[in-house]
Design a protein around this motif. Structure first.
Motif, PDB file in Angstrom:
ATOM      1  N   SER A   6     -20.374  -7.823 -16.444  1.00  0.00           N
ATOM      2  CA  SER A   6     -20.685  -9.185 -16.895  1.00  0.00           C
ATOM      3  C   SER A   6     -20.182 -10.225 -15.906  1.00  0.00           C
ATOM      4  O   SER A   6     -20.851 -11.244 -15.671  1.00  0.00           O
ATOM      5  CB  SER A   6     -20.077  -9.448 -18.279  1.00  0.00           C
ATOM      6  N   GLU A   7     -19.015  -9.999 -15.294  1.00  0.00           N
ATOM      7  CA  GLU A   7     -18.483 -10.953 -14.315  1.00  0.00           C
ATOM      8  C   GLU A   7     -19.392 -11.046 -13.095  1.00  0.00           C
ATOM      9  O   GLU A   7     -19.666 -12.145 -12.594  1.00  0.00           O
ATOM     10  CB  GLU A   7     -17.078 -10.542 -13.901  1.00  0.00           C
ATOM     11  N   ILE A   8     -19.851  -9.901 -12.611  1.00  0.00           N
ATOM     12  CA  ILE A   8     -20.729  -9.925 -11.440  1.00  0.00           C
ATOM     13  C   ILE A   8     -22.063 -10.557 -11.789  1.00  0.00           C
ATOM     14  O   ILE A   8     -22.599 -11.379 -11.035  1.00  0.00           O
ATOM     15  CB  ILE A   8     -20.903  -8.507 -10.873  1.00  0.00           C
ATOM     16  N   ALA A   9     -22.614 -10.210 -12.940  1.00  0.00           N
ATOM     17  CA  ALA A   9     -23.896 -10.793 -13.337  1.00  0.00           C
ATOM     18  C   ALA A   9     -23.794 -12.309 -13.460  1.00  0.00           C
ATOM     19  O   ALA A   9     -24.691 -13.051 -13.000  1.00  0.00           O
ATOM     20  CB  ALA A   9     -24.360 -10.182 -14.650  1.00  0.00           C
ATOM     21  N   LYS A  10     -22.715 -12.791 -14.046  1.00  0.00           N
ATOM     22  CA  LYS A  10     -22.525 -14.235 -14.193  1.00  0.00           C
ATOM     23  C   LYS A  10     -22.416 -14.915 -12.836  1.00  0.00           C
ATOM     24  O   LYS A  10     -23.021 -15.965 -12.601  1.00  0.00           O
ATOM     25  CB  LYS A  10     -21.276 -14.521 -15.029  1.00  0.00           C
ATOM     26  N   PHE A  17     -27.458  -5.823 -18.903  1.00  0.00           N
ATOM     27  CA  PHE A  17     -27.743  -5.095 -20.136  1.00  0.00           C
ATOM     28  C   PHE A  17     -26.855  -3.856 -20.201  1.00  0.00           C
ATOM     29  O   PHE A  17     -26.405  -3.336 -19.185  1.00  0.00           O
ATOM     30  CB  PHE A  17     -29.215  -4.681 -20.185  1.00  0.00           C
ATOM     31  N   GLY A  18     -26.636  -3.374 -21.434  1.00  0.00           N
ATOM     32  CA  GLY A  18     -25.819  -2.185 -21.633  1.00  0.00           C
ATOM     33  C   GLY A  18     -24.358  -2.526 -21.817  1.00  0.00           C
ATOM     34  O   GLY A  18     -24.012  -3.596 -22.332  1.00  0.00           O
ATOM     35  N   ASP A  19     -23.484  -1.626 -21.395  1.00  0.00           N
ATOM     36  CA  ASP A  19     -22.044  -1.822 -21.533  1.00  0.00           C
ATOM     37  C   ASP A  19     -21.561  -2.714 -20.398  1.00  0.00           C
ATOM     38  O   ASP A  19     -21.182  -2.238 -19.326  1.00  0.00           O
ATOM     39  CB  ASP A  19     -21.339  -0.469 -21.489  1.00  0.00           C
ATOM     40  N   THR A  20     -21.546  -4.006 -20.649  1.00  0.00           N
ATOM     41  CA  THR A  20     -21.211  -4.967 -19.594  1.00  0.00           C
ATOM     42  C   THR A  20     -19.708  -5.091 -19.345  1.00  0.00           C
ATOM     43  O   THR A  20     -19.289  -5.854 -18.478  1.00  0.00           O
ATOM     44  CB  THR A  20     -21.786  -6.355 -19.922  1.00  0.00           C
ATOM     45  N   ASP A  21     -18.912  -4.323 -20.089  1.00  0.00           N
ATOM     46  CA  ASP A  21     -17.476  -4.314 -19.830  1.00  0.00           C
ATOM     47  C   ASP A  21     -17.074  -3.224 -18.828  1.00  0.00           C
ATOM     48  O   ASP A  21     -15.893  -3.135 -18.452  1.00  0.00           O
ATOM     49  CB  ASP A  21     -16.700  -4.090 -21.137  1.00  0.00           C
ATOM     50  N   GLN A  56     -23.442   5.092 -12.883  1.00  0.00           N
ATOM     51  CA  GLN A  56     -23.579   4.670 -14.280  1.00  0.00           C
ATOM     52  C   GLN A  56     -24.108   3.239 -14.383  1.00  0.00           C
ATOM     53  O   GLN A  56     -24.593   2.826 -15.428  1.00  0.00           O
ATOM     54  CB  GLN A  56     -22.219   4.750 -14.978  1.00  0.00           C
ATOM     55  N   ILE A  57     -23.973   2.498 -13.260  1.00  0.00           N
ATOM     56  CA  ILE A  57     -24.354   1.077 -13.239  1.00  0.00           C
ATOM     57  C   ILE A  57     -25.211   0.847 -12.001  1.00  0.00           C
ATOM     58  O   ILE A  57     -24.923   1.379 -10.926  1.00  0.00           O
ATOM     59  CB  ILE A  57     -23.110   0.165 -13.153  1.00  0.00           C
ATOM     60  N   ALA A  58     -26.253   0.028 -12.137  1.00  0.00           N
ATOM     61  CA  ALA A  58     -27.107  -0.248 -10.982  1.00  0.00           C
ATOM     62  C   ALA A  58     -27.635  -1.668 -11.043  1.00  0.00           C
ATOM     63  O   ALA A  58     -27.792  -2.250 -12.122  1.00  0.00           O
ATOM     64  CB  ALA A  58     -28.272   0.735 -10.915  1.00  0.00           C
ATOM     65  N   ALA A  73     -25.346   0.763 -17.805  1.00  0.00           N
ATOM     66  CA  ALA A  73     -25.482  -0.703 -17.682  1.00  0.00           C
ATOM     67  C   ALA A  73     -26.326  -1.010 -16.456  1.00  0.00           C
ATOM     68  O   ALA A  73     -26.429  -0.197 -15.530  1.00  0.00           O
ATOM     69  CB  ALA A  73     -24.116  -1.372 -17.566  1.00  0.00           C
ATOM     70  N   ALA A  74     -26.933  -2.198 -16.467  1.00  0.00           N
ATOM     71  CA  ALA A  74     -27.776  -2.594 -15.337  1.00  0.00           C
ATOM     72  C   ALA A  74     -27.740  -4.108 -15.182  1.00  0.00           C
ATOM     73  O   ALA A  74     -27.558  -4.855 -16.157  1.00  0.00           O
ATOM     74  CB  ALA A  74     -29.215  -2.136 -15.535  1.00  0.00           C
ATOM     75  N   ILE A  75     -27.904  -4.535 -13.935  1.00  0.00           N
ATOM     76  CA  ILE A  75     -27.967  -5.960 -13.590  1.00  0.00           C
ATOM     77  C   ILE A  75     -29.351  -6.241 -13.006  1.00  0.00           C
ATOM     78  O   ILE A  75     -29.834  -5.488 -12.153  1.00  0.00           O
ATOM     79  CB  ILE A  75     -26.868  -6.331 -12.582  1.00  0.00           C
TER      80      ILE A  75
END
Length: 363
Positions: A6-10, A17-21, A56-58, A73-75
């Motif tokens: 969530s910090e990077i997306a912001k 989306f997904g587990d943003t923590d 796990q994240i992309a 999670a995804a950005i």
């Protein structure tokens, strides 16, 4: 330092989306990504790479089905490649230069350093130099007499800036950049063979062999704000007036500017590009790798020159150029295609000659 999704997306102004923590430690290419990495898969062609790695994240392309790709999670940035600029800025660990003034640095008493300037080991700052607040002068750098560097400059190791150079804010110089050397300018007592050839394009005339005499560079270099100079670049002083580089322009590695050159704003000069003395390059010009600009010509705003292009005469604004000598890119490509067909054409002509010859003999 780590960041949550969530910090990077912001920070990027992107959707998540997904587990943003989930925590991200670094960025990685999809096939190399581990569980703590942000896999950069911003085009469908990278989807296969995700299955080969352990991400796990992309960061994904628009409308990608992140759950079907097995992600937690995804950005989704609106402009993926532009988001790379922000992401790499967040994750950049820097060069590890220590803040403050290193005890081995040599700083003249007549130099002026702004607030929070850092000077690395064995750096030299000469008399009358002025360094703007927040700047970093790296190890083994040299700043010449009466040179001015604006705020928040970052000089990597072994950068050399000669006397009387003026540089704006947010300047970046990569290792080994050299700014402010003497121009390559020499003259003979009598008219030389070179001068004759420039006029005749071939005939050297009756000019005799003579020694060359230096024309000294009494100008300097002036560089605007937000300019970046790559590794091993060399920029000559002007002969009388300054060599100039406009705001926002970026140089790749090993770019050479001759004396009196003027480069406009927001230009890109790619690796090993060279601009010969007294030429003028407009705003928003792109010179591809190993491209060259002849002396005393003008390149208009918005010109794009492909890699290896040699610009030997003035180019109007907005042109896209390629080849040696340069022509418009579409014409150059057609000429190249025609050249590749020449062997076949010559064989066809030879066959026709044989057929005609046989026909004539048969008559």
């Amino acid at each position: 330092m780590t960041y949550t999704v969530s910090e990077i997306a912001k920070a990027l102004g992107a959707e998540a989306f997904g587990d943003t923590d989930l925590v991200i430690a670094r960025a990685a290419e999809p096939q190399d990504a581990g569980p703590d990495d942000l896999a950069l898969a911003m085009d469908p062609k990278y989807a296969d790479g995700l299955s080969k790695g352990r991400a796990q994240i992309a960061m994904l392309w628009p409308d990608a089905d992140w759950q079907a790709l097995g992600l937690k999670a995804a950005i989704f940035p609106s402009r993926p490649r532009y988001a790379m600029a922000g992401l790499t800025r967040i994750l950049d660990k820097g060069q590890g230069f220590a803040p403050g003034i290193h005890p081995t640095a040599v700083i003249d008493d007549a130099a002026q350093l702004g607030a929070n300037v850092s000077v690395g080991p064995l750096a030299i700052i000469s008399a009358g130099a002025r360094i703007g607040a927040g700047s970093v002068i790296g190890p083994h750098c040299f700043v010449g007499v009466d040179t001015t560097i604006g705020e928040n400059a970052f000089l990597r190791e072994q950068v050399s800036i000669a006397a009387r150079v003026t540089i704006g804010a947010n300047f970046i110089a990569q290792p080994g950049a050299r700014i402010g050397g003497d121009g390559f300018s020499f003259v003979t007592a009598e008219q030389s063979a070179v001068e004759n050839v420039r006029t005749t394009l071939g005939d050297q005339g009756g000019a005799k062999a003579q020694p060359w005499t230096r024309i000294h560079s009494v100008g300097a270099v002036t560089i605007g704000d937000d300019v970046e100079i790559g590794m091993g670049c060399t920029i000559d002083n002007g002969t009388i007036r300054d060599t100039r580089i406009g705001d926002g322009t970026k140089f790749d590695n090993q770019v050479q500017l001759g004396h009196n050159v003027i480069i406009g704003r927001n230009c890109l000069l790619c690796g090993q590009a060279g601009v010969a003395g007294s030429s003028v390059v407009g705003d928003n010009v792109v010179l591809g790798g190993q491209s060259g600009v002849s002396d005393n010509i003008t390149i208009g705003d918005g010109v794009i020159a492909g890699g290896g292009t040699k610009l030997m005469s003035n180019v109007p604004a907005g042109r896209t150029m390629l080849g040696y000598p340069a022509t418009q890119m579409d014409r150059q490509v057609e000429s190249y295609k025609a050249m590749r067909r020449l062997p076949h054409l010559l064989r066809d002509v030879a066959d026709l000659k044989k057929a005609v010859s046989k026909s004539i003999k048969g008559d």
